[in-house]
Design an enzyme around this catalytic site. Structure first.
Site, PDB file in Angstrom:
ATOM      1  N   ARG A 127     -86.341  22.743-100.449  1.00 49.63           N
ATOM      2  CA  ARG A 127     -86.270  23.847-101.564  1.00 49.63           C
ATOM      3  C   ARG A 127     -85.394  24.880-101.273  1.00 49.63           C
ATOM      4  O   ARG A 127     -85.657  25.428-100.259  1.00 49.63           O
ATOM      5  CB  ARG A 127     -87.915  24.340-101.740  1.00 49.63           C
ATOM      6  CG  ARG A 127     -88.825  23.003-102.143  1.00 49.63           C
ATOM      7  CD  ARG A 127     -90.266  23.370-102.212  1.00 49.63           C
ATOM      8  NE  ARG A 127     -90.328  24.201-103.592  1.00 49.63           N
ATOM      9  CZ  ARG A 127     -91.415  24.581-103.756  1.00 49.63           C
ATOM     10  NH1 ARG A 127     -92.522  24.595-103.049  1.00 49.63           N
ATOM     11  NH2 ARG A 127     -91.458  25.573-104.779  1.00 49.63           N
ATOM     12  N   GLN A 174     -92.459  34.560-106.981  1.00 45.20           N
ATOM     13  CA  GLN A 174     -91.961  34.468-105.738  1.00 45.20           C
ATOM     14  C   GLN A 174     -90.811  35.328-105.263  1.00 45.20           C
ATOM     15  O   GLN A 174     -90.855  36.058-104.364  1.00 45.20           O
ATOM     16  CB  GLN A 174     -91.879  33.052-105.264  1.00 45.20           C
ATOM     17  CG  GLN A 174     -93.103  31.921-105.426  1.00 45.20           C
ATOM     18  CD  GLN A 174     -92.745  30.492-105.093  1.00 45.20           C
ATOM     19  OE1 GLN A 174     -91.746  30.301-104.696  1.00 45.20           O
ATOM     20  NE2 GLN A 174     -93.731  29.797-105.160  1.00 45.20           N
ATOM     21  N   ASP A 320     -96.488  25.979-113.088  1.00 47.13           N
ATOM     22  CA  ASP A 320     -96.998  24.819-112.245  1.00 47.13           C
ATOM     23  C   ASP A 320     -97.954  23.858-112.910  1.00 47.13           C
ATOM     24  O   ASP A 320     -98.505  23.038-112.379  1.00 47.13           O
ATOM     25  CB  ASP A 320     -98.139  25.638-111.334  1.00 47.13           C
ATOM     26  CG  ASP A 320     -97.372  26.267-110.022  1.00 47.13           C
ATOM     27  OD1 ASP A 320     -96.107  25.922-109.801  1.00 47.13           O
ATOM     28  OD2 ASP A 320     -97.722  27.313-109.450  1.00 47.13           O
ATOM     29  N   LYS A 347     -89.084  22.616-107.753  1.00 43.91           N
ATOM     30  CA  LYS A 347     -90.451  22.602-107.309  1.00 43.91           C
ATOM     31  C   LYS A 347     -90.682  21.683-106.101  1.00 43.91           C
ATOM     32  O   LYS A 347     -89.603  21.203-105.584  1.00 43.91           O
ATOM     33  CB  LYS A 347     -91.438  22.355-108.260  1.00 43.91           C
ATOM     34  CG  LYS A 347     -91.406  23.380-109.571  1.00 43.91           C
ATOM     35  CD  LYS A 347     -91.611  24.807-109.167  1.00 43.91           C
ATOM     36  CE  LYS A 347     -92.961  25.127-109.170  1.00 43.91           C
ATOM     37  NZ  LYS A 347     -93.180  26.682-108.868  1.00 43.91           N
ATOM     38  N   ARG A 351     -89.742  17.868-110.848  1.00 43.63           N
ATOM     39  CA  ARG A 351     -91.096  17.449-111.587  1.00 43.63           C
ATOM     40  C   ARG A 351     -90.701  16.882-113.014  1.00 43.63           C
ATOM     41  O   ARG A 351     -91.488  16.154-113.574  1.00 43.63           O
ATOM     42  CB  ARG A 351     -91.972  18.672-111.553  1.00 43.63           C
ATOM     43  CG  ARG A 351     -92.805  19.030-110.413  1.00 43.63           C
ATOM     44  CD  ARG A 351     -93.955  20.214-110.645  1.00 43.63           C
ATOM     45  NE  ARG A 351     -94.611  19.920-109.542  1.00 43.63           N
ATOM     46  CZ  ARG A 351     -95.272  21.221-108.966  1.00 43.63           C
ATOM     47  NH1 ARG A 351     -95.292  22.021-109.891  1.00 43.63           N
ATOM     48  NH2 ARG A 351     -96.002  21.205-107.761  1.00 43.63           N
TER      49      ARG A 351
END
Length: 441
Positions: A127, A174, A320, A347, A351
């Site tokens: 990531r 984040q 999410d 992610k 995804r």
């Protein structure tokens, strides 16, 4: 010889009925331990998520010299050491699968007087961390990463940090949180402006611990030089965990389910808005506040869903929850279009690609786009689908299987423990057809 791997066998179960309590919010749990560790005095955290991600964060602070007690499940007593009381660890700090943990810790550790190394598991090591490293370096931090900005991160301590006025190119809570946590140690006033508003957990938690912080949707500002004071944190139920049951009860005929004390932070509940636009029957009852966060009981009944064009304004508030939304769209009437969600490609897995391939394996009509997907609702069949070790995709596929024409084998589900320990038992108790079986990787 291949390592053992956990698979699920899922298929149509019973209507979802009664009341259900999902585990505590992962984002709040991370931040409660972090700020409790930097506070003066002892903080109590109730409703702490007993997941692998949050336990990894707690273990890291124990390695940094913070005494953390666990008198009972989902409860922590964090004996804070103050803003400058952390000590160097002798070995790398293992974040496990926790992207939130690694990115926030990068900001927090950038202001320490000692060096640190942050590592993660195989998934986390793929990531990108550049989006966090760049603004922290602008503040004076010295951080080294692998090729392409990938972990491990080597953070050099004893650096003087300077506050910045940062206009983030991405809408990421984040990134914002990493800069704000570094700002605790910086000279001057740190300001973060976002292209779209994101979750404000860090801002709310800082205020709860007594740090002066000003924030509004899309902007946050704080000054260095203050103190954090110990407090009590009551963690609400995790909306992201509740999301799978909101979709399951919406698509399984005869369902009438109440999810208790779910966190309703407005920067988190975009899925709720999207499902209601699709025709979902979800009502919020007994609204209140818990640990500085809005909460409510959510009652969801089966409804016929229809496809929609998901407003891009909702995307940051449901980033999410897209695996769950993709399942709802695959079972809705008509076409659902998702755009503006390129963040999904970085992610725990890509995804968009992984969900598209998994749902196609079950007969869904879904086409990827660079920043989303076009999904035509219809029937799903049994078969085999691979979660690629992504906890949220595994749980979403378990929901999809409840409306499939046959049994679905879901591959590589062990990482569900990172965010939702005990999911299988809770899901079965609610009515889902789900069994755990050994897999071979």
């Amino acid at each position: 010889m291949s390592a053992p791997r956990l698979d699920w066998q899922a298929g149509p179960g019973d209507p979802l009925r009664g009341e259900l309590s999902v585990p505590g919010d992962k984002s709040v749990s991370h931040r409660a331990v972090m700020l409790g560790a930097l506070a003066e005095g002892s903080s109590e955290v109730q409703g702490f998520l007993e997941g692998e991600d949050t336990q990894a964060t707690a273990a890291i602070f124990a390695r940094l010299g913070v005494r953390i007690e666990a008198p009972s499940a989902s409860r922590r007593i964090v004996h804070g050491v103050g803003l400058h009381g952390l000590g160097a660890a002798s070995e790398p700090l293992d974040c496990g699968n926790a992207g939130t943990g690694m990115r926030l810790l990068a900001g927090l550790l950038a202001g320490q007087a000692f060096d640190s190394v942050l590592v993660g598991d195989q998934s986390l090591s793929r990531r990108p961390m550049g989006r966090v490293i760049t603004p922290l370096q602008a503040m004076g931090a010295v951080i080294e990463a692998g090729e392409g900005g990938l972990p491990p991160l080597r953070i050099h301590g004893n650096k003087v940090l300077q506050a910045i006025d940062f206009k983030s190119p991405v809408a990421s809570a984040q990134v914002k949180s990493a800069v704000l946590l570094a700002g605790l140690y910086a000279r001057g006033s740190t300001r973060v402006v976002e292209p779209h508003p994101t979750r404000d957990y860090t801002e709310r938690m800082l205020a709860a611990f007594g740090w002066p912080v000003r924030f509004s949707p899309g902007e946050a500002r704080l000054e260095g030089g203050h103190r954090l004071r110990a407090t009590q944190v009551v963690v609400p139920a995790d909306f992201s965990s509740a999301a799978f049951f909101l979709v399951a009860a919406s698509v399984v005929p005869g369902s009438d389910l109440c999810l208790r004390r779910v966190g309703m932070n407005p920067r988190r509940t975009g899925l709720l808005d999207a499902l209601r636009m699709m025709g979902a029957d979800i009502t919020a009852e007994s609204s209140g506040e818990q640990g500085g966060e809005p909460v409510a009981d959510l009652r969801v009944r089966h409804a016929r869903l229809r496809g929609i064009d998901v407003p891009e304004a909702l995307v940051p508030d449901m980033i999410d929850e897209f695996p769950a939304l993709f399942v709802a769209a695959a079972l809705a009437e008509g076409i659902t279009r998702v755009s503006g969600a390129a963040e999904l490609r970085v992610k725990e897995s890509d995804r968009i690609a992984v969900m598209a391939k998994a749902l196609q394996a079950l007969g869904a009509d879904i086409a990827e786009t660079p920043d989303g997907a076009v999904i035509r609702g219809g029937r799903l069949r049994g078969g085999e689908a691979d979660s690629h070790g992504d906890h949220r995709i595994a749980m979403a596929l378990a929901v999809a299987a409840q409306r499939a024409d046959g049994e679905v084998r879901i591959r590589d589900c062990a990482n569900v423990a990172t965010s939702f320990p005990g999911f299988e038992a809770l899901a079965r108790g609610a009515g889902l057809g789900l069994q755990v079986c050994a897999g071979v990787g």
